[in-house]
Design a protein around this motif. Sequence first.
Motif, PDB file in Angstrom:
ATOM      1  N   ALA A  50      71.900 -51.714  17.111  1.00 60.48           N
ATOM      2  CA  ALA A  50      72.252 -50.301  16.983  1.00 60.48           C
ATOM      3  C   ALA A  50      71.519 -49.463  18.025  1.00 60.48           C
ATOM      4  O   ALA A  50      72.108 -48.585  18.664  1.00 60.48           O
ATOM      5  CB  ALA A  50      71.938 -49.809  15.572  1.00 60.48           C
ATOM      6  N   ILE A  97      73.780 -47.516  20.881  1.00 63.91           N
ATOM      7  CA  ILE A  97      73.777 -46.057  20.987  1.00 63.91           C
ATOM      8  C   ILE A  97      73.048 -45.619  22.254  1.00 63.91           C
ATOM      9  O   ILE A  97      73.456 -44.657  22.922  1.00 63.91           O
ATOM     10  CB  ILE A  97      73.160 -45.420  19.722  1.00 63.91           C
ATOM     11  CG1 ILE A  97      74.015 -45.764  18.473  1.00 63.91           C
ATOM     12  CG2 ILE A  97      73.023 -43.906  19.880  1.00 63.91           C
ATOM     13  CD1 ILE A  97      75.470 -45.290  18.527  1.00 63.91           C
ATOM     14  N   MET A 108      79.170 -39.090  23.053  1.00 60.00           N
ATOM     15  CA  MET A 108      78.427 -39.087  21.805  1.00 60.00           C
ATOM     16  C   MET A 108      79.176 -38.334  20.708  1.00 60.00           C
ATOM     17  O   MET A 108      79.248 -37.107  20.714  1.00 60.00           O
ATOM     18  CB  MET A 108      77.048 -38.462  22.026  1.00 60.00           C
ATOM     19  CG  MET A 108      76.233 -39.170  23.102  1.00 60.00           C
ATOM     20  SD  MET A 108      76.002 -40.934  22.823  1.00 60.00           S
ATOM     21  CE  MET A 108      74.769 -40.882  21.554  1.00 60.00           C
ATOM     22  N   LEU A 129      80.606 -42.910  16.226  1.00 66.76           N
ATOM     23  CA  LEU A 129      80.015 -44.075  16.898  1.00 66.76           C
ATOM     24  C   LEU A 129      78.820 -44.601  16.115  1.00 66.76           C
ATOM     25  O   LEU A 129      78.580 -45.810  16.086  1.00 66.76           O
ATOM     26  CB  LEU A 129      79.573 -43.724  18.323  1.00 66.76           C
ATOM     27  CG  LEU A 129      80.643 -43.631  19.388  1.00 66.76           C
ATOM     28  CD1 LEU A 129      79.996 -43.416  20.758  1.00 66.76           C
ATOM     29  CD2 LEU A 129      81.538 -44.842  19.413  1.00 66.76           C
ATOM     30  N   GLY A 130      78.075 -43.696  15.490  1.00 64.07           N
ATOM     31  CA  GLY A 130      76.960 -44.136  14.651  1.00 64.07           C
ATOM     32  C   GLY A 130      77.443 -44.970  13.486  1.00 64.07           C
ATOM     33  O   GLY A 130      76.845 -46.002  13.143  1.00 64.07           O
ATOM     34  N   ALA A 165      78.369 -48.336  14.699  1.00 62.43           N
ATOM     35  CA  ALA A 165      77.174 -49.149  14.932  1.00 62.43           C
ATOM     36  C   ALA A 165      76.699 -49.802  13.638  1.00 62.43           C
ATOM     37  O   ALA A 165      76.245 -50.949  13.653  1.00 62.43           O
ATOM     38  CB  ALA A 165      76.064 -48.293  15.546  1.00 62.43           C
ATOM     39  N   LEU A 184      79.989 -49.940  22.828  1.00 64.00           N
ATOM     40  CA  LEU A 184      79.404 -50.578  21.644  1.00 64.00           C
ATOM     41  C   LEU A 184      79.852 -52.036  21.537  1.00 64.00           C
ATOM     42  O   LEU A 184      79.055 -52.906  21.190  1.00 64.00           O
ATOM     43  CB  LEU A 184      79.804 -49.838  20.370  1.00 64.00           C
ATOM     44  CG  LEU A 184      79.104 -48.533  20.047  1.00 64.00           C
ATOM     45  CD1 LEU A 184      79.578 -48.003  18.690  1.00 64.00           C
ATOM     46  CD2 LEU A 184      77.600 -48.676  20.051  1.00 64.00           C
TER      47      LEU A 184
END
Length: 182
Positions: free
Chosen positions: A33, A37, A56, A60-61, A64, A161
């Motif tokens: 992760a 990121i 961003m 996307l978080g 992850a 990613l």
Amino acid sequence: MRLADYLRKMGGTTRGSPPRVSNAEIAWSWAGAFLGIAAAGLANQALLAGTDLSLMIGSLGASAVLLFGAPRSPLAQPRNLLGGHLLSAIVGVACWKLLHQYPWLAAALAVATAIAIMHATRTLHPPGGATALIAVIGPKEVHDLGFLYVLVPCTLGPLLLLGVALAVNNIPASRRYPEVWF
């Protein structure tokens, strides 16, 4: 109805918790992760600084979490990752363009339609719902991108990613990624 009865009816229990993963699994999840990121952030800074584009986005978080915390999940596979973000971004932008005067309706229609399309195309990726929603509720900069939002950040970010996931998730013998490509 008592809580215990309700949970039993729903297939749950009032005892226990999810199994604990090993410290090594936690470390690999953290490393993946972090690197994923960080790659998106560095690419954002190096390639897009001074532009109206950004890699961003919050979804996307969430991606992850799936790619590095649950890499064997069907929802974390490349088809789902890429297809889920791409299709959801298209839906979100279209809903905003058609219904921006009714943002509550655009938001609801974007998320619901994104889910339906991901199901129909076998690309279900829960962060895709957030990608569709961001297209509607995002700031003016997101709205000004129009369908460019589909490419940057919603295709390029997940591709970064994916590249990190392919590298990191295949280092330890205990992990293999992807389980399936398409």
